[in-house]
Design an enzyme around this catalytic site. Structure first.
Site, short mmCIF file in Angstrom:
data_model
loop_
_atom_site.label_atom_id
_atom_site.label_comp_id
_atom_site.label_asym_id
_atom_site.label_seq_id
_atom_site.Cartn_x
_atom_site.Cartn_y
_atom_site.Cartn_z
N TYR B 27 0.82 -1.21 0.00
CA TYR B 27 0.00 0.00 0.00
C TYR B 27 0.86 1.27 0.00
O TYR B 27 0.44 2.31 -0.48
CB TYR B 27 -0.88 0.04 1.26
CG TYR B 27 -2.15 -0.78 1.18
CD1 TYR B 27 -2.33 -1.75 0.20
CD2 TYR B 27 -3.19 -0.58 2.09
CE1 TYR B 27 -3.50 -2.50 0.15
CE2 TYR B 27 -4.36 -1.31 2.04
CZ TYR B 27 -4.52 -2.28 1.07
OH TYR B 27 -5.67 -3.00 1.02
N GLY B 28 2.05 1.18 0.57
CA GLY B 28 2.85 2.38 0.84
C GLY B 28 3.22 3.18 -0.39
O GLY B 28 3.55 4.36 -0.29
N CYS B 58 -1.75 -1.28 9.53
CA CYS B 58 -0.86 -0.83 8.46
C CYS B 58 -0.77 0.68 8.57
O CYS B 58 -1.81 1.36 8.58
CB CYS B 58 -1.44 -1.23 7.11
SG CYS B 58 -0.74 -0.37 5.69
N ASN B 59 0.44 1.19 8.69
CA ASN B 59 0.59 2.64 8.86
C ASN B 59 0.11 3.43 7.65
O ASN B 59 -0.47 4.51 7.79
CB ASN B 59 2.05 3.00 9.11
CG ASN B 59 2.48 2.72 10.54
OD1 ASN B 59 2.50 3.61 11.37
ND2 ASN B 59 2.82 1.49 10.84
N CYS B 169 6.03 1.67 10.35
CA CYS B 169 5.58 0.71 9.34
C CYS B 169 5.62 -0.65 10.01
O CYS B 169 6.61 -0.98 10.68
CB CYS B 169 6.50 0.74 8.12
SG CYS B 169 6.18 -0.61 6.94
N THR B 170 4.57 -1.43 9.84
CA THR B 170 4.50 -2.70 10.56
C THR B 170 5.46 -3.76 10.03
O THR B 170 5.57 -4.83 10.61
CB THR B 170 3.06 -3.26 10.55
OG1 THR B 170 2.61 -3.33 9.19
CG2 THR B 170 2.13 -2.35 11.34
N HIS B 171 6.17 -3.45 8.94
CA HIS B 171 7.24 -4.36 8.48
C HIS B 171 8.54 -4.14 9.27
O HIS B 171 9.38 -5.03 9.32
CB HIS B 171 7.58 -4.12 7.01
CG HIS B 171 6.61 -4.73 6.03
ND1 HIS B 171 5.34 -4.26 5.86
CD2 HIS B 171 6.75 -5.77 5.16
CE1 HIS B 171 4.74 -4.99 4.93
NE2 HIS B 171 5.57 -5.90 4.49
#
Lengths: 249, 249
Positions: B27-28, B58-59, B169-171
């Site tokens: 999405y980013g 998700c940020n 960011c959740t990654h």
């Protein structure tokens, strides 16, 4: 876009109707099932907008969805793999061909199959390069990090005695100079699937002039996208050498 | 998935219904309009599958779609940004906070806004790190190239006098050790939005026990995805420390 650019250059009189599914890219890291669903939807969109010939201008889509699209649609369908395969087989002097592409393309083994069909005695060496697409889309064309990652990906291919390397992803022409430099300018011939595809289409239209005459000419090209970002606008300008009006649908 | 893992750890009795829109990630790098459309669809999917509380995990989605989701849906909606902002403001001793995230998150300036709301006198320094998501999804967690790219991204932040850095960011929790090492172990406190979000949800359920009692418990967790790839299965196993049954829908 590199394919559209090559078609525009070789066939400037014909109308291009482009659809870039940027909302769902990159395809190269998605499953075959997802890529097939999207390819059918995208083809329907192009036909609804007047396309009379379809080019699957993405190796990942071409590698898993070509046969299914040809079963589902009756218009002539071109793709980026067969023209590059034919050129590679005609080009290699020693019968050792390298292929670089996304994970989806390399996993499909489509290049291996198609090369073996034409030349069963040839050897094919493949390498998935999944980070090249995001690097190109970031515009890191000349970055030191891109060079390092390229070195890592290309190093197993450099060990092999290949004399021909297929750029098996339509993003890679933007990295052509780096790849050529890395592989050795006089040792390796690069095959650009975008250019080979446009040449194949031109040959088809020349040989089928009755069909060619039914196509729209001298009409403005349309560039549709499913998502419009600054990065996409910048990349389009870089590929075409001029600003391109991307229309979000 | 890092958020689901943190919720599972802190609230093991509650049922998690996860939906990963892997067919359309990342999405980013997409436009706010696309992210909003997808976030509405994803929320509807989760509600149809029995969710009583939504976490926008998700940020990028949280940064552009939180307000619209709260207008469209009546269930409690949590997201990953506010909890991290609150913890960052509570943590910094000198009032200088760094944020790293995707291009969509950083462009939205949501962290800057939310920090200024709580502490107008604080300084916020942001850095988009768009290649970290593909690097993590490739599993290049310890690669030399990842370290180089991280150094490039973090170097402007190292120049600033920050003492707190939000992993926006959740990654990024998968790169926590590398980031901590690069920024200096004793100089910088890292804020992990996944953990802060799970802590905030736990606090809410503790304080609203009547509502909490209406939630499903001791039921098997469900992990739905819109596309299932080997890389996703591998990443899930890495995050959870065990195999996770991803169900393609």
């Amino acid at each position: 876009m590199t394919v559209a650019r090559a078609v525009e250059t070789l066939l400037p009189d014909y109308q291009i109707i482009y659809y870039g599914d940027l909302a769902r890219t990159p395809y190269g890291s998605k499953s075959p099932e997802a890529i097939i669903d999207y390819s059918i939807e995208n083809t329907q969109f192009l036909l609804e907008h007047g396309a009379k010939v379809i080019i699957i201008a993405c190796n990942s889509a071409a590698s898993v969805a070509s046969d299914i699209l040809r079963l589902n649609f009756t218009v002539p369908i071109f793709e980026v793999i067969s023209p590059a395969v034919k050129r590679a087989v005609d080009t290699t002097l020693i019968g050792n061909i390298g292929i670089i592409g996304t994970r989806a393309t390399i996993r499909s083994e489509i290049y291996d199959q198609k090369i073996k069909e034409l030349a069963p005695q040839f050897h094919v060496f493949s390498q998935a390069c999944p980070l090249l697409v995001p690097l190109v889309e970031e515009g890191w064309i000349d970055a030191r990090e891109t060079k390092m990652i390229l070195r890592k990906y290309l190093s197993p291919l450099k060990q092999k005695q290949i004399d021909t390397l297929v750029l098996g992803c339509t993003h890679y022409p933007l990295l052509k100079d780096l790849i050529q430099h890395r592989m050795g300018k006089n040792r390796i011939r690069l095959i650009d699937s975008s250019i080979e595809t446009a040449l194949t289409l031109k040959k088809y239209l020349d040989e089928n002039s009755d069909f060619g005459h039914t196509l729209q000419r001298d009409t403005i090209n349309r560039y549709f996208v499913s998502d419009k970002t600054t990065a996409a606008v910048d990349t389009a300008a870089k590929i075409f050498g001029r600003p391109i009006e991307l229309q979000k649908v």
